[in-house]
Write a protein that holds these residues in place. Structure first.
Motif, mmCIF file in Angstrom:
data_model
loop_
_atom_site.group_PDB
_atom_site.id
_atom_site.type_symbol
_atom_site.label_atom_id
_atom_site.label_comp_id
_atom_site.label_asym_id
_atom_site.label_seq_id
_atom_site.Cartn_x
_atom_site.Cartn_y
_atom_site.Cartn_z
ATOM 1 N N VAL A 111 -49.902 17.854 -11.393
ATOM 2 C CA VAL A 111 -50.993 16.879 -11.484
ATOM 3 C C VAL A 111 -50.675 15.815 -12.521
ATOM 4 O O VAL A 111 -50.803 14.614 -12.271
ATOM 5 N N MET A 112 -50.241 16.258 -13.717
ATOM 6 C CA MET A 112 -50.027 15.293 -14.789
ATOM 7 C C MET A 112 -48.802 14.414 -14.510
ATOM 8 O O MET A 112 -48.777 13.240 -14.888
ATOM 9 N N THR A 113 -47.784 14.981 -13.869
ATOM 10 C CA THR A 113 -46.597 14.180 -13.561
ATOM 11 C C THR A 113 -46.927 13.120 -12.515
ATOM 12 O O THR A 113 -46.559 11.947 -12.656
ATOM 13 N N VAL A 114 -47.647 13.559 -11.469
ATOM 14 C CA VAL A 114 -47.991 12.624 -10.407
ATOM 15 C C VAL A 114 -48.879 11.497 -10.945
ATOM 16 O O VAL A 114 -48.728 10.337 -10.579
ATOM 17 N N HIS A 115 -49.770 11.866 -11.883
ATOM 18 C CA HIS A 115 -50.675 10.847 -12.417
ATOM 19 C C HIS A 115 -49.899 9.816 -13.260
ATOM 20 O O HIS A 115 -50.313 8.671 -13.368
ATOM 21 N N SER A 116 -48.741 10.240 -13.795
ATOM 22 C CA SER A 116 -47.930 9.297 -14.578
ATOM 23 C C SER A 116 -47.338 8.190 -13.708
ATOM 24 O O SER A 116 -47.052 7.094 -14.205
ATOM 25 N N PHE A 117 -47.128 8.461 -12.442
ATOM 26 C CA PHE A 117 -46.633 7.409 -11.544
ATOM 27 C C PHE A 117 -47.592 6.226 -11.566
ATOM 28 O O PHE A 117 -47.177 5.078 -11.712
ATOM 29 N N ALA A 118 -48.893 6.538 -11.417
ATOM 30 C CA ALA A 118 -49.897 5.472 -11.406
ATOM 31 C C ALA A 118 -49.908 4.738 -12.740
ATOM 32 O O ALA A 118 -50.004 3.512 -12.792
ATOM 33 N N GLU A 119 -49.764 5.499 -13.831
ATOM 34 C CA GLU A 119 -49.761 4.856 -15.149
ATOM 35 C C GLU A 119 -48.547 3.957 -15.319
ATOM 36 O O GLU A 119 -48.643 2.884 -15.916
ATOM 37 N N GLY A 120 -47.403 4.422 -14.804
ATOM 38 C CA GLY A 120 -46.192 3.605 -14.889
ATOM 39 C C GLY A 120 -46.383 2.280 -14.169
ATOM 40 O O GLY A 120 -45.998 1.216 -14.676
ATOM 41 N N VAL A 121 -47.002 2.336 -12.978
ATOM 42 C CA VAL A 121 -47.268 1.112 -12.231
ATOM 43 C C VAL A 121 -48.172 0.193 -13.051
ATOM 44 O O VAL A 121 -47.939 -1.017 -13.139
ATOM 45 N N ALA A 122 -49.183 0.802 -13.706
ATOM 46 C CA ALA A 122 -50.102 0.002 -14.523
ATOM 47 C C ALA A 122 -49.351 -0.705 -15.646
ATOM 48 O O ALA A 122 -49.610 -1.872 -15.936
ATOM 49 N N VAL A 123 -48.380 0.003 -16.272
ATOM 50 C CA VAL A 123 -47.584 -0.621 -17.346
ATOM 51 C C VAL A 123 -46.820 -1.811 -16.793
ATOM 52 O O VAL A 123 -46.876 -2.923 -17.340
ATOM 53 N N GLY A 124 -46.101 -1.573 -15.683
ATOM 54 C CA GLY A 124 -45.268 -2.628 -15.114
ATOM 55 C C GLY A 124 -46.093 -3.832 -14.707
ATOM 56 O O GLY A 124 -45.717 -4.978 -14.997
ATOM 57 N N VAL A 125 -47.231 -3.590 -14.060
ATOM 58 C CA VAL A 125 -48.064 -4.695 -13.594
ATOM 59 C C VAL A 125 -48.595 -5.491 -14.776
ATOM 60 O O VAL A 125 -48.622 -6.724 -14.744
ATOM 61 N N GLN A 177 -43.306 7.252 -15.844
ATOM 62 C CA GLN A 177 -43.802 5.972 -16.364
ATOM 63 C C GLN A 177 -42.700 4.918 -16.469
ATOM 64 O O GLN A 177 -42.843 3.843 -15.889
ATOM 65 N N PRO A 178 -41.594 5.185 -17.215
ATOM 66 C CA PRO A 178 -40.545 4.151 -17.252
ATOM 67 C C PRO A 178 -39.945 3.907 -15.872
ATOM 68 O O PRO A 178 -39.604 2.763 -15.535
ATOM 69 N N LEU A 179 -39.838 4.978 -15.053
ATOM 70 C CA LEU A 179 -39.216 4.820 -13.732
ATOM 71 C C LEU A 179 -40.049 3.917 -12.831
ATOM 72 O O LEU A 179 -39.503 3.133 -12.054
ATOM 73 N N MET A 180 -41.390 4.032 -12.918
ATOM 74 C CA MET A 180 -42.245 3.220 -12.060
ATOM 75 C C MET A 180 -42.506 1.850 -12.671
ATOM 76 O O MET A 180 -42.786 0.882 -11.962
ATOM 77 N N ALA A 181 -42.430 1.764 -14.009
ATOM 78 C CA ALA A 181 -42.762 0.495 -14.671
ATOM 79 C C ALA A 181 -41.805 -0.611 -14.224
ATOM 80 O O ALA A 181 -42.225 -1.753 -14.018
ATOM 81 N N VAL A 182 -40.512 -0.261 -14.050
ATOM 82 C CA VAL A 182 -39.516 -1.286 -13.717
ATOM 83 C C VAL A 182 -39.766 -1.918 -12.344
ATOM 84 O O VAL A 182 -39.906 -3.139 -12.249
#
Lengths: 245, 243
Positions: A111-125, A177-182
């Motif tokens: 749950v917490m790992t999957v939720h980090s994907f969304a957070e990473g996108v939020a950082v990048g955006v 987070q870093p992986l999705m932020a880029v």
């Protein structure tokens, strides 16, 4: 700074992920499996996750209410499906922990790992939206990640995971987070459209996990008033934390 | 219309909705325990959605006094229920006939209604549309709550009509508190953030201490979690995320 912006975004994302590991620190002195300790730890995780979800929903609905809702429905369905899969692994053990405890630990990590994907996108955006406030955003997200590390450690630590292990797993849960932020930074417009779904997904998955797994166990192992006090306090504490930092 | 009249009307509608909870018993005199569990989960989810709108959607961010209010609300409920001997009781026990339990169940329902009244009064002080929304959310919440109370009273041989009447009567405190809090916040606007926090803290504490815990013994974890999250989602969706 002469760094390539992509490296910068990745680096900042990595810093926010490492901050999650700090969440293990409060558990240095907690190592008992006493039922009341488990109940309180579950209550802390529940409050933090509910508070975080409230914040996420408030953010997601700014991008689109129905999209956030759709994401939430998918998030709940995802947890139900994952549980079905985990329940087939009757013999699953992690270290000396088996059965429902092992299943709960794995589910929490998922749950917490999957939720980090969304957070990473939020950082990048948010970087893509103008880098003027970049450092502020990075600090804010790094700080937000600490309580998430607390929530993860609260589930892992009472079940016998070492402090180093708690910190390590907390960091792992934030690596998306870093992986999705880029990619989100490079393709802001595309990802901005996906963001409310991602945010809804994260909130739905976390809230469902709280109601289905964490709270019932807390009530089984501890007094209702003390569990309720802890949940209420951590929920609002998390909200204030997010709103002011 | 005078806003205080609106508060009176809408909080009365919310209180009367508790009587609607008696209706299913006309067709189904002895609903299974699962239904009672789901009713409480539904009531709990609606209440969490209401707390969300109090602290997130309609105020932007929690003012510092609001956070103190949250702690006050939570501690107040905790202490009052401990002092009145109601803090560890099973809120939906339909067996047994000891008079003490019957009295306590009515008392605690009146307490619950009081906190909900604070929420309605506070919401009207923020804005009339928010007040109307809160009163309607609490009204819907009162239906499953009234259903649980009716099922306890019926098990104690109370007639259905009397049970419905008692369910509404225990909600009289809702109307009273809504008007008192609205009037107080109108006279001293500085009180509003405190009252907002108090209501939100009290509602979340109630859900966590009294509405959710027994549900899990009456129906499966998955169905309880689903009912709660759907109820919560509906309130949040209707109110709009805000902030």
């Amino acid at each position: 700074m002469s760094l390539h912006p992509v490296l910068l975004v990745f680096g900042f994302g990595l810093i926010t992920a490492l901050a999650t590991g700090l969440g293990a620190l409060p558990f240095v002195f907690v190592r008992s499996l006493a039922p009341r300790a488990v109940a309180q730890a579950n209550a802390v995780a529940s409050g933090l996750m509910l508070g975080a979800s409230f914040g996420l929903v408030a953010e997601g609905t700014q991008y689109g209410g129905w999209e956030t809702l759709a994401g939430g429905v998918i998030g709940v369905a995802f947890i139900l499906a994952t549980e079905q899969l985990l329940q087939r692994q009757q013999e699953m053990t992690i270290g000396r922990v088996g059965g429902a405890d092992a299943r709960r630990m794995v589910l929490m990590m998922i749950v917490m790992t999957v939720h980090s994907f969304a957070e990473g996108v939020a950082v990048g955006v948010s970087f893509g939206g103008g880098t003027a406030l970049a450092l502020v955003i990075v600090i804010a997200i790094a700080v937000h990640n600490v309580p998430e590390g607390v929530a993860i450690s609260a589930v892992l630590r009472p079940r016998g995971v070492s402090i180093g292990g708690c910190a390590g797993w907390s960091i792992v849960s934030s690596l998306p987070q870093p992986l999705m932020a880029v990619p989100a930074f490079l393709l802001v417009d595309t990802f901005r459209q996906v963001l409310p779904y991602g945010i809804g997904f994260a909130a739905g998955a976390m809230v469902f996990m709280v109601f289905q797994e964490l709270l019932p166990e807390a009530y089984d192992q501890g007094g209702r008033p003390s569990v309720a006090l802890t949940v209420t306090l951590t929920l609002f504490g998390m909200l204030v934390f997010q709103q002011y930092l | 219309m005078d806003p205080i009249l609106l508060v009176l009307i809408y909080s009365s509608v919310a209180a009367a909705a508790a009587g609607v909870g008696a209706l299913p018993y006309l067709w189904h005199p002895e609903p299974p325990a699962r239904w009672v569990g789901w009713s409480n989960a539904l009531a709990g989810g609606l209440m969490l959605g209401a707390a969300y709108s109090l602290m997130v959607a309609d105020v932007g961010r929690i003012p510092p006094a609001g956070m103190v209010g949250v702690v006050l609300g939570m501690v107040f409920v905790n202490r009052l229920h401990a002092a009145s001997g109601t803090s560890d009781m099973d809120l939906n026990r339909t067996d047994g006939t000891d008079p003490e339990y019957g009295y306590q169940v009515l008392l605690i329902n009146a307490f619950h209604a009081g906190y909900e009244g604070v929420a309605i009064g506070v919401a009207f002080s923020v804005s009339v549309p928010f007040g109307v929304f809160m009163a309607l959310a609490i009204a819907v919440h009162n239906v499953p709550e009234g259903m649980v109370l009716t099922s306890i009273l019926l098990a104690r041989k109370v007639r259905l009509l009397d049970a419905a009447g008692l369910a509404v009567a225990t909600n009289a405190s809702q109307v009273l508190m809504a008007i008192v809090v609205f009037a107080l916040a109108g006279a001293a606007p500085g009180l509003l953030p405190w009252a907002l926090g108090f209501a939100a803290g009290a509602l979340v504490y109630l859900v966590m201490a009294e509405l959710l815990p027994q549900c899990y013994r009456q129906a499966g974890h998955t169905s309880i979690a689903l009912v709660t999250i759907v109820a919560m989602g509906i309130v949040i969706l209707l109110r709009g995320g805000g902030a």
